[in-house]
Design an enzyme around this catalytic site. Structure first.
Site, mmCIF file in Angstrom:
data_model
loop_
_atom_site.group_PDB
_atom_site.id
_atom_site.type_symbol
_atom_site.label_atom_id
_atom_site.label_comp_id
_atom_site.label_asym_id
_atom_site.label_seq_id
_atom_site.Cartn_x
_atom_site.Cartn_y
_atom_site.Cartn_z
ATOM 1 N N GLU A 1 -33.225 -61.053 -1.854
ATOM 2 C CA GLU A 1 -33.812 -60.071 -0.946
ATOM 3 C C GLU A 1 -34.137 -60.712 0.406
ATOM 4 O OE1 GLU A 1 -37.660 -57.045 -0.524
ATOM 5 O OE2 GLU A 1 -37.402 -58.232 -2.347
ATOM 6 N N THR B 1 -45.227 -53.857 -4.853
ATOM 7 C CA THR B 1 -46.392 -53.865 -3.965
ATOM 8 C C THR B 1 -47.434 -52.829 -4.358
ATOM 9 O OG1 THR B 1 -44.954 -54.573 -2.150
ATOM 10 C CG2 THR B 1 -47.117 -53.710 -1.558
#
Length: 380
Positions: A243, A128
């Protein structure tokens, strides 16, 4: 719980993990939450208990490679710590290490993987960026090949274990714009040109270390490339499936814990001359909460079964993540309401579950991104 998904080994590991949480975590978790971190030594203890090595190759120090339901059982029990932050921090290797195991060069795997599974080294995944959020395909941190090195410039944010990790699996742009120009590099914490910024203060997940990362002419050896150059997007997407399954587990388990706390409270708390569960409106609310938890858990198990069978259930896992996140928000909110004023107090635990649960609709791809993915899988 549908025990058909779990065998005797799963149940033994579940019991081991439950004892680990009861012995090493629960007596301290409130203090760790307030401190904003848990001791580094907990990684080593988890490694000794076999918790960190579950699902990884035996040749690299793991065990039960590819056993999805073993990971499910462990994740469920770790959530009984009542701290999503602790689970995320302790489990950051599960999002950072798989690309190393799958695509790292043999010498790199030998140097990194066993140490991480023992809990001697901490792993972090850095994807990110400050301006990107869930838009992975358009990340801008760039790595340029220069002889036997890549030179990285850019920054990352919201990185779990970002302050104290020893190794960082970093997504970088090595090629053209879009998903075809992304690669993964493994970066040591002491690499010149790599710095860690401030420890970020969050609404929830207090016990997890979350940080900003900065790369300024950071030179990384070319043998730290994970897989082929410009093939990192596929690796990232493969990683996201596991995830997101884990985030779905965190969702229904956060809701489960809030439900259990509410059942106990409503059985013991008196109002207007009777226990709270003596009121029909309370009983029905608890029934609705339990129904949502059951459905979220069972559907997540079905997704895990598809993954165990070698399928690639992108749509189903995205649905499970979205649904479990919504269930967690709803059930933890209702739990606070049932607890009344006590629900607003940190000491009850449901307040933490409520705060922690909000991240599940954001992390690992937002609810909106998940819906776009689901729509694409539906041909919309």
């Amino acid at each position: 719980m549908d025990t058909d998904y779990f065998n005797d080994t799963h149940r033994q590991v579940r019991e081991t993990t439950r004892k680990f949480v009861a012995t090493h975590v629960l007596p301290h978790i409130n203090d760790w939450e307030e401190a904003g971190e848990f001791p580094r030594d907990l990684y080593r203890l988890a490694g000794e208990a076999g918790i960190l090595g579950a699902g990884y190759p035996e040749a690299l120090g793991g065990h039960s490679e590819g056993d999805i339901f073993l990971k499910v059982a462990i994740s469920e029990e770790l959530m009984r710590s009542t701290s999503g932050g602790l689970v995320a921090g302790l489990g950051s290797l599960d999002i950072a290490l798989p690309p190393v195991v799958r695509w790292g060069q043999p010498a790199l795997k030998e140097a990194v993987v066993p140490a991480a599974l023992r809990g001697d080294k901490i792993m972090a995944l850095a994807i990110t960026e400050p301006g990107g959020g869930s838009d992975v395909a358009n990340l801008t941190t760039r790595a340029v090949r220069d002889g036997d090195h890549y030179v990285i410039n850019g920054s990352k944010t919201f990185i779990t274990s970002g302050q104290r990790a020893d190794y960082y699996t970093v997504a970088v742009r090595t090629g053209e714009a879009g998903h075809n120009g992304i690669s993964l590099l493994l970066v040591d914490r002491d690499t010149p040109g790599f710095t860690r910024g401030r420890k970020l203060q969050k609404m929830g997940w207090w016990a997890s270390d979350t940080a900003e990362l900065f790369f300024e002419d950071c030179r990384v050896p070319a043998d730290r490339l994970l897989g082929a150059e410009n093939a990192g997007f596929i690796a990232i997407m493969t990683n996201f499936l596991s995830e997101r399954l884990m985030l779905a587990i965190m969702g229904y388990m956060g809701a489960q814990l809030a439900l259990e706390a509410s059942l106990d409270y409503c059985r013991s708390r008196e109002a207007f001359g009777r226990n709270l569960n003596g009121f029909q409106v309370t009983r029905h609310k608890l029934v609705d909460m339990a129904t949502q938890v059951e459905i979220a858990r069972e559907y997540t198990y079905r997704c895990a079964a598809l993954m165990q069978a070698g399928k690639n259930p992108i749509k189903q896992v995205a649905m499970a993540k979205n649904f479990a996140a919504e269930v967690c928000e709803t059930v933890t909110r209702e739990a606070i309401q049932l607890h009344g004023g006590m629900g607003y107090m940190r000491e009850t635990g449901v307040e933490r579950l409520y705060r922690d649960g909000k991240l599940l609709s954001i992390g690992g791809g937002t609810t909106e991104i998940m819906k776009e993915m689901i729509g694409k899988q539906m041909g919309l």
